[in-house]
Design a protein around this motif. Structure first.
Motif, PDB file in Angstrom:
ATOM      1  N   GLY A 313       0.761  -1.276   0.000  1.00 49.74           N
ATOM      2  CA  GLY A 313       0.000   0.000   0.000  1.00 49.74           C
ATOM      3  C   GLY A 313       0.782   1.310   0.000  1.00 49.74           C
ATOM      4  O   GLY A 313       1.971   1.325  -0.031  1.00 49.74           O
ATOM      5  N   LYS A 315       0.140   6.254  -0.061  1.00 48.69           N
ATOM      6  CA  LYS A 315      -0.547   7.461   0.405  1.00 48.69           C
ATOM      7  C   LYS A 315      -1.810   7.716  -0.387  1.00 48.69           C
ATOM      8  O   LYS A 315      -2.017   7.211  -1.477  1.00 48.69           O
ATOM      9  CB  LYS A 315       0.383   8.671   0.275  1.00 48.69           C
ATOM     10  N   GLU A 316      -2.653   8.626   0.141  1.00 49.67           N
ATOM     11  CA  GLU A 316      -3.902   8.988  -0.513  1.00 49.67           C
ATOM     12  C   GLU A 316      -3.620   9.865  -1.717  1.00 49.67           C
ATOM     13  O   GLU A 316      -2.805  10.781  -1.663  1.00 49.67           O
ATOM     14  CB  GLU A 316      -4.799   9.741   0.471  1.00 49.67           C
ATOM     15  N   ASN A 317      -4.308   9.607  -2.842  1.00 53.27           N
ATOM     16  CA  ASN A 317      -4.152  10.472  -4.000  1.00 53.27           C
ATOM     17  C   ASN A 317      -5.336  11.419  -4.132  1.00 53.27           C
ATOM     18  O   ASN A 317      -6.338  11.293  -3.436  1.00 53.27           O
ATOM     19  CB  ASN A 317      -3.992   9.643  -5.292  1.00 53.27           C
ATOM     20  N   TYR A 435      -2.777  -6.687   2.866  1.00 52.38           N
ATOM     21  CA  TYR A 435      -1.798  -5.734   2.348  1.00 52.38           C
ATOM     22  C   TYR A 435      -0.443  -6.402   2.151  1.00 52.38           C
ATOM     23  O   TYR A 435       0.092  -7.033   3.056  1.00 52.38           O
ATOM     24  CB  TYR A 435      -1.642  -4.558   3.314  1.00 52.38           C
ATOM     25  N   LYS A 442       0.097   0.959  -2.202  1.00 46.57           N
ATOM     26  CA  LYS A 442      -0.767   1.875  -1.459  1.00 46.57           C
ATOM     27  C   LYS A 442      -1.997   1.212  -0.889  1.00 46.57           C
ATOM     28  O   LYS A 442      -2.334   1.408   0.283  1.00 46.57           O
ATOM     29  CB  LYS A 442      -1.176   3.027  -2.383  1.00 46.57           C
ATOM     30  N   PHE A 443      -2.717   0.453  -1.691  1.00 47.22           N
ATOM     31  CA  PHE A 443      -3.986  -0.107  -1.266  1.00 47.22           C
ATOM     32  C   PHE A 443      -3.855  -1.598  -0.965  1.00 47.22           C
ATOM     33  O   PHE A 443      -3.171  -2.332  -1.688  1.00 47.22           O
ATOM     34  CB  PHE A 443      -5.063   0.076  -2.342  1.00 47.22           C
ATOM     35  N   LEU A 494     -10.128   0.195  -2.151  1.00 54.57           N
ATOM     36  CA  LEU A 494      -9.857   1.617  -2.314  1.00 54.57           C
ATOM     37  C   LEU A 494     -10.242   2.424  -1.088  1.00 54.57           C
ATOM     38  O   LEU A 494      -9.904   3.606  -1.000  1.00 54.57           O
ATOM     39  CB  LEU A 494     -10.602   2.150  -3.536  1.00 54.57           C
ATOM     40  N   THR A 496      -9.213   1.771   1.960  1.00 60.30           N
ATOM     41  CA  THR A 496      -8.168   1.646   2.982  1.00 60.30           C
ATOM     42  C   THR A 496      -6.826   1.971   2.351  1.00 60.30           C
ATOM     43  O   THR A 496      -6.528   1.512   1.245  1.00 60.30           O
ATOM     44  CB  THR A 496      -8.144   0.227   3.568  1.00 60.30           C
ATOM     45  N   GLU A 497      -6.035   2.770   3.075  1.00 58.58           N
ATOM     46  CA  GLU A 497      -4.691   3.110   2.604  1.00 58.58           C
ATOM     47  C   GLU A 497      -3.670   2.663   3.640  1.00 58.58           C
ATOM     48  O   GLU A 497      -3.912   2.773   4.845  1.00 58.58           O
ATOM     49  CB  GLU A 497      -4.556   4.615   2.380  1.00 58.58           C
ATOM     50  N   GLU A 499       0.566   2.949   4.541  1.00 55.16           N
ATOM     51  CA  GLU A 499       1.876   3.517   4.257  1.00 55.16           C
ATOM     52  C   GLU A 499       2.921   2.734   5.049  1.00 55.16           C
ATOM     53  O   GLU A 499       2.775   2.533   6.254  1.00 55.16           O
ATOM     54  CB  GLU A 499       1.926   4.994   4.644  1.00 55.16           C
ATOM     55  N   SER A 582      -6.130   6.885  11.795  1.00 54.43           N
ATOM     56  CA  SER A 582      -5.037   5.997  11.411  1.00 54.43           C
ATOM     57  C   SER A 582      -4.630   5.102  12.566  1.00 54.43           C
ATOM     58  O   SER A 582      -4.683   5.497  13.733  1.00 54.43           O
ATOM     59  CB  SER A 582      -3.825   6.819  10.940  1.00 54.43           C
TER      60      SER A 582
END
Length: 717
Positions: A313, A315-317, A435, A442-443, A494, A496-497, A499, A582
């Motif tokens: 996974g 970061k958020e885009n 993950y 990311k995802f 999509l 859940t993210e 890092e 988070s």
């Protein structure tokens, strides 16, 4: 009494379907090759097929024969070796005669081996010439008044005769026969039909013609099986041949309130079918190729048929952020749609003719909402795969293998395959997000921990997943024994993210020891990886993180894996439904790395580093101190020896100069006497320095031996 004929041990394997119908009985004349008795050609249809998942299959033909009978089959050339190695022939109340098969020789060579040679397209007369001495029955045309209608006799020969005709003398082929009443001659043109009375010759003709017919398809060969006995009885022929493997595919319906439902299908005139999940060892051996070398030493080559997912996974885009904002707006609209309506209609007189400013009448909007609600209910309704479908197979254990026996006979046209349901049961499953950075940086992936509670052995294959009545994605599963579990993933999560950040602190010295003159330092290497997961779905998530498993590293963090595979440690994180909150987890691993340093070859500063380090024990410090003293003594001697060597080198170079000067000047010159005195003095100095050099070399050797002896015996921790 049952008679068995074993051509070779039976070896089982796996097949795909459409190919086994190629083993089709060939149509042949009702004569036995040996000519001893009439042998009607019988047909043995395929009654049992055992399909394995390793690339071969066992086929059994079964049928009824009467008296002396022959069964003719045709096979692809590539299957003949397997056939010779594995064929089993059974006759319940009779005996198994010869099993013959077409040679791999060229067609011309094979044709020349028969009693009648049909190579090079022989004429009628040429065939009769080959058969001299054989008894025949000849039927003449009715227009021949001088001869009887049917003549029986032995062929004497064929000759050319000039016979009169209206156009003059014409050369004509005449056949001469030895008959009971004497020799008869007849023109070939008058013969309407000729039959050989020897059944063996009839059989040779049939086999030669069959060979010619099969030569049109060079990839097929005939196999004939002879059964000898009286009356009607059952016979069986079994063999192993190579075929594509049988495959399985699955459908999995997820239900929020109940257990997931799993349906499996097997991908394959009336045949009993059994599907075996085992992978027996099967090999090919070249038994079919003819060998013409006398007393050959043949090495047979052996081939074994044993044959053979990750996630991550980031970061958020911006696009996902836009989707989240759109989701927030949609939620606000559901709470108070009138606010959105008023905003859209602001400043419009009346304001009752449109909804949300989209420009359609209110009754039409209501119909659209009703349609959308009905569609939503339809999509959420669970798909009932069990309705109208029942498993067509009975599953059971077969030794170390697992088999599916098809309950009803399978009827398929030639070169056709079919799908048959073999699994139709509910199974246990837990929803997960999985993950693994190797899959997506990311995802995580939406997936399941699927437990095989069906009681059946599930073969590897694809799984099509449905949420309610909606397609949710595809997954893949490896072989899954009963009561075992596997992870499967079918879509990208999509909502859940994750890092992942890695950190490696400086290495830490944890131990120093000395072994046979080597300082062995042990450093602790520490690696940290922090996984931070953010749940934006609005629903609780269970996240499984696949962290690479390295046997040399020890896990020291408080987080412990829920399970471990050969490649990964799997950790679990519970993500609350609270938006954008988070949750972090740090995986800490350490390993010890040892480095060896030779004391004799290292510098003094390195030795002093270990002497002054608090990790070193007093024994290590004392041992290093004494080793340093030995080294200093050796170094002192080496320095003195270097000084002596330097002086010798200087004097030697100066003597070369003096010799040159003495050669150039006369002996009566004053300088000549001075050079000679200096040369003599240097010779004395050289002798003294050489003595010192020899003594220092001896001292150096003793000092080095003392250091080496001390270091070899030095073993402290």
């Amino acid at each position: 009494m049952r008679r068995w004929l074993w051509l070779a041990p039976v070896v089982a394997g796996a097949v795909a379907v459409a190919a086994f119908f190629m083993h089709k009985p060939a149509a042949t004349a009702p004569n036995q090759d040996n000519g001893n008795a009439a042998a009607p050609a019988a047909t043995l249809p395929i009654r049992t097929v055992v399909l394995f998942s390793s690339g071969v299959g066992y086929f059994q033909r079964k049928g009824e024969v009467d008296g002396n009978s022959r069964v003719d089959l045709t096979f692809q050339v590539r299957d003949i070796n397997d056939l010779i190695k594995s064929m089993v022939v059974q006759d319940d109340k009779g005996m198994v005669g010869a099993v013959s098969y077409d040679s791999l020789d060229p067609v011309d060579r094979t044709l020349r081996s028969f009693a009648v040679n049909l190579t090079n397209n022989p004429t009628f007369g040429a065939i009769l010439t080959q058969m001299r001495g054989e008894r025949v029955e000849v039927v003449l045309q009715q227009t021949v008044a001088t001869q009887p209608g049917t003549v029986t006799g032995a062929i004497m020969g064929l000759e050319q005769q000039k016979l009169p005709s209206k156009d003059g003398a014409v050369e004509t082929e005449v056949l001469t026969l030895w008959c009971a009443e004497g020799v008869r001659a007849m023109k070939l043109a008058d013969i309407q039909r000729l039959r050989f009375l020897n059944s063996q010759i009839e059989g040779e003709f049939r086999r030669a013609l069959d060979t010619l017919a099969l030569s049109h398809d060079a990839m097929k060969k005939a196999v004939s099986i002879n059964f000898v006995g009286d009356g009607k009885r059952e016979v069986r022929v079994g063999y192993v041949v190579e075929n594509p493997i049988w495959k399985t595919s699955y459908r999995l319906v997820l239900d929020k309130d109940g257990k997931p439902f799993l349906q499996g299908w097997a991908d394959w005139n009336t045949v009993g079918m059994a599907l075996i999940s085992g992978r027996p060892i099967s090999f090919q051996m070249d038994l079919y190729q003819p060998l013409y070398v006398p007393r050959p030493m043949v090495e047979l080559e052996l081939f074994q048929s044993l044959r053979p997912v990750a996630y991550e996974g980031g970061k958020e885009n911006e696009r996902l952020a836009d989707l989240n904002r759109a989701g927030d707006d949609k939620a606000a609209f559901k709470k108070d749609p009138s606010d959105r309506t008023r905003g859209a209609m602001a400043g419009k007189p009346g304001g009752g003719g449109t909804a949300l400013g989209l420009g359609f009448d209110a009754p039409e909007a209501a119909e659209r909402r009703q349609f959308a609600e009905g569609m939503d209910r339809s999509l959420k309704q669970k798909m009932n795969l069990a309705q109208g479908v029942q498993s067509a197979a009975t599953a059971s254990q077969l030794g170390d293998f697992f088999q599916y026996v098809i309950n009803t006979p399978v009827t398929l046209p030639r070169q056709k395959s079919a799908l048959l349901p073999i699994v139709n049961k509910e199974v246990d499953a837990t929803r997960l997000s999985i993950y693994n950075p190797a899959v997506h940086a990311k995802f995580p992936m939406l997936g399941l921990k699927l437990k095989n509670t069906s009681g059946l052995h599930l073969m590897q294959g694809p799984i099509t997943v449905f949420e309610g009545s909606t397609y949710a994605g595809d997954a893949r599963i490896n072989d899954l024994p009963p009561n075992d579990d596997r992870l499967i993933s079918f879509a990208v999560d999509l909502g859940t993210e994750v890092e992942a950040k890695s950190h490696r602190p400086p290495d830490r010295l944890i131990a120093v020891r000395i072994e046979r003159g080597l300082v062995i330092r042990t450093d602790k290497i520490r690696e940290e990886k922090t996984y931070t997961a953010t749940n934006r779905s609005g629903q609780e998530r269970t996240l499984w993180i696949e962290h690479p498993y390295r046997p040399e590293f020890e896990l020291i963090s408080k987080e412990q894996p829920v399970e471990r595979t050969q490649e990964f440690r799997r950790f679990e994180l519970k993500l609350p439904a609270e938006a954008k909150k988070s949750v972090s987890m740090t995986v800490i691993e350490e390993k010890d790395v040892s480095l060896s340093i030779a004391i004799a070859n290292t510098d003094d500063n390195t030795i002093r580093f270990f002497m002054n380090n608090t990790i070193s024990s007093p024994e290590v410090r004392q041992g290093l101190q004494k080793a340093l003293e030995f080294k200093h003594e050796l170094v002192k001697i080496q320095q003195e020896l270097n000084n002596v060597n330097q002086q010798l080198r200087i004097i030697t170079e100066d003597q070369a100069r003096l010799r040159a000067n003495l050669r150039e000047m006369p002996q009566t010159a004053t300088a000549y006497k001075r050079y000679l005195e200096k040369f003599d003095k240097q010779e004395t100095e050289i002798e003294d320095l050489q003595k010192q050099q020899k003594a220092l070399q001896t001292s150096e050797l003793k000092a080095r031996q003392a250091l080496d002896a001390y270091l070899i015996s030095l073993n402290v921790k």
